[in-house]
Design an enzyme around this catalytic site. Structure first.
Site, short mmCIF file in Angstrom:
data_model
loop_
_atom_site.label_atom_id
_atom_site.label_comp_id
_atom_site.label_asym_id
_atom_site.label_seq_id
_atom_site.Cartn_x
_atom_site.Cartn_y
_atom_site.Cartn_z
N PRO A 1 38.06 52.70 44.25
CA PRO A 1 37.69 53.89 45.03
C PRO A 1 38.35 53.81 46.40
O PRO A 1 38.54 52.73 46.94
CB PRO A 1 36.17 53.80 45.14
CG PRO A 1 35.84 52.37 44.90
CD PRO A 1 36.91 51.82 44.02
N GLU A 2 38.73 54.95 46.94
CA GLU A 2 39.30 54.99 48.28
C GLU A 2 38.24 55.49 49.26
O GLU A 2 37.12 55.81 48.86
CB GLU A 2 40.56 55.85 48.30
CG GLU A 2 41.66 55.23 47.44
CD GLU A 2 43.06 55.55 47.94
OE1 GLU A 2 43.25 55.72 49.16
OE2 GLU A 2 43.98 55.61 47.12
N HIS B 1 25.60 48.08 31.45
CA HIS B 1 26.19 47.09 32.35
C HIS B 1 25.42 46.97 33.66
O HIS B 1 26.00 46.69 34.69
CB HIS B 1 27.65 47.44 32.59
CG HIS B 1 28.46 47.53 31.34
ND1 HIS B 1 28.79 46.41 30.59
CD2 HIS B 1 28.97 48.58 30.65
CE1 HIS B 1 29.48 46.78 29.52
NE2 HIS B 1 29.60 48.10 29.54
N ARG C 1 33.02 45.77 34.51
CA ARG C 1 33.97 44.65 34.51
C ARG C 1 33.53 43.50 35.42
O ARG C 1 34.15 42.45 35.43
CB ARG C 1 35.36 45.17 34.91
CG ARG C 1 35.84 46.23 33.91
CD ARG C 1 37.10 46.92 34.36
NE ARG C 1 38.27 46.05 34.26
CZ ARG C 1 39.48 46.43 34.56
NH1 ARG C 1 39.71 47.67 34.99
NH2 ARG C 1 40.50 45.61 34.47
N LYS D 1 55.68 46.52 65.71
CA LYS D 1 55.83 45.77 64.46
C LYS D 1 57.17 46.01 63.78
O LYS D 1 57.67 47.13 63.76
CB LYS D 1 54.71 46.16 63.48
CG LYS D 1 53.40 45.46 63.79
CD LYS D 1 52.44 45.61 62.63
CE LYS D 1 51.21 44.76 62.81
NZ LYS D 1 51.35 43.39 62.34
#
Ligand SMILES: [Zn+2]
Length: 286
Positions: free
Chosen positions: A2-3, A96, A117, A160
């Site tokens: 998920p973002e 689950h 998972r 950077k």
């Protein structure tokens, strides 16, 4: 994974359905789901009992539930398939189901962590004075955080020797931007993913940040319609991915701006999607 927008949708759901409730007991059904809690499942459950949950917080993709009157918080790792669900007691256990948290009130619902998972899990951590769990102290603020410092971000880009997509995914510079939203924001900003950050002017950085925020806010607006129900889908398919993507996953399809076929290139074990015309590759200096 998920973002940020999906995690924020989950956070809002938890704020509505779980905040300010006192834990009666916690039950760990699979030890792997609390493996990040070094002291073990019994210690994890014991430390939650009797404590009130504070306002759920988020930084980037990290989500946590503060325990009031302690210096600790429950950090949620959603991994690839983790979900936090608020379910009526009588709803049969999910196949689950890994962790169940019951509350000391009569609302009739409980918090469940379900993870097919088991890459995700919950863990307890000490918090700093500002409430941040110690294990994420190095994570930068995210672009939706009102205290995100645009100028400091620009200065870091200038200093950077890196490229723009690497910088967008660098959680110590800016958090919560994943592969999908990076590609979307770069397409909107007409920036190639390999553009050296040192070449970005202040207006370009400001424009890019604006697009990052727009992409995330649009996803939030779509996902935000689903959190109003009792069912809190924490792994959030917000619906955004189906409808609104301009770059990610569109290899060979016409660019939504100029109709040139979109391209995909391998990038750091993932893929970058871009329009070769709108997002020109940087010139390589000999
Ligand atoms: Zn184009």
């Amino acid at each position: 994974m998920p973002e940020l927008p999906e995690v924020e949708v989950v956070r809002r759901g938890l704020e509505r359905w779980v905040a300010h409730r006192t834990v009666a007991d916690a039950e760990v059904l699979h030890p792997r789901a609390v493996r990040r809690h070094i002291a073990g499942p019994d210690d994890f459950a014991h430390r939650l009992e009797g404590h009130r949950i504070g306002t759920p917080s988020r930084r980037g993709k990290y989500l946590w539930l503060p325990l009031e009157d302690t210096d600790q918080a429950v950090l949620a790792h959603l991994g690839m398939s983790g979900q936090l669900l608020v379910q009526p007691h009588e709803t049969p256990a999910e196949k689950h189901l890994r962790i169940r948290v019951r509350f000391a009130d009569a609302l009739g619902t409980e918090l469940r962590f379900v993870d097919q998972r088991t890459f995700g899990g919950l863990s307890l951590h000490d918090t700093s004075a500002d409430g941040l769990p110690d294990v994420i102290a190095h994570i930068a603020r995210d672009p939706l955080d009102p205290l995100f410092d645009d100028e400091a971000f620009h200065q870091a880009l200038r200093r950077k020797r890196t490229t723009i997509k690497r910088a967008l995914l660098d959680q110590s510079l800016i958090s919560g931007v994943g592969n999908i939203y990076a590609d979307e924001a770069l397409w909107r900003a007409r920036l190639h993913y390999e553009r050296p950050t040192a070449t970005l002017t202040r207006p370009r950085t400001a424009e890019l940040l604006g697009h990052v925020r727009d992409v995330m806010n649009t996803a939030l607006a779509v996902g935000g319609t689903s959190f109003d129900s009792l069912y809190v889908n924490v792994n959030g398919e917000s619906g955004y991915f189906d409808r609104s993507l301009d770059a990610y996953g569109r290899e060979g399809l016409p660019c939504n701006r100029c109709a040139t076929p979109m391209r995909r290139r391998p990038w750091m074990n993932r893929s970058s999607y871009f329009c070769p015309k709108c997002q020109r590759a940087p010139r390589v200096t000999p």
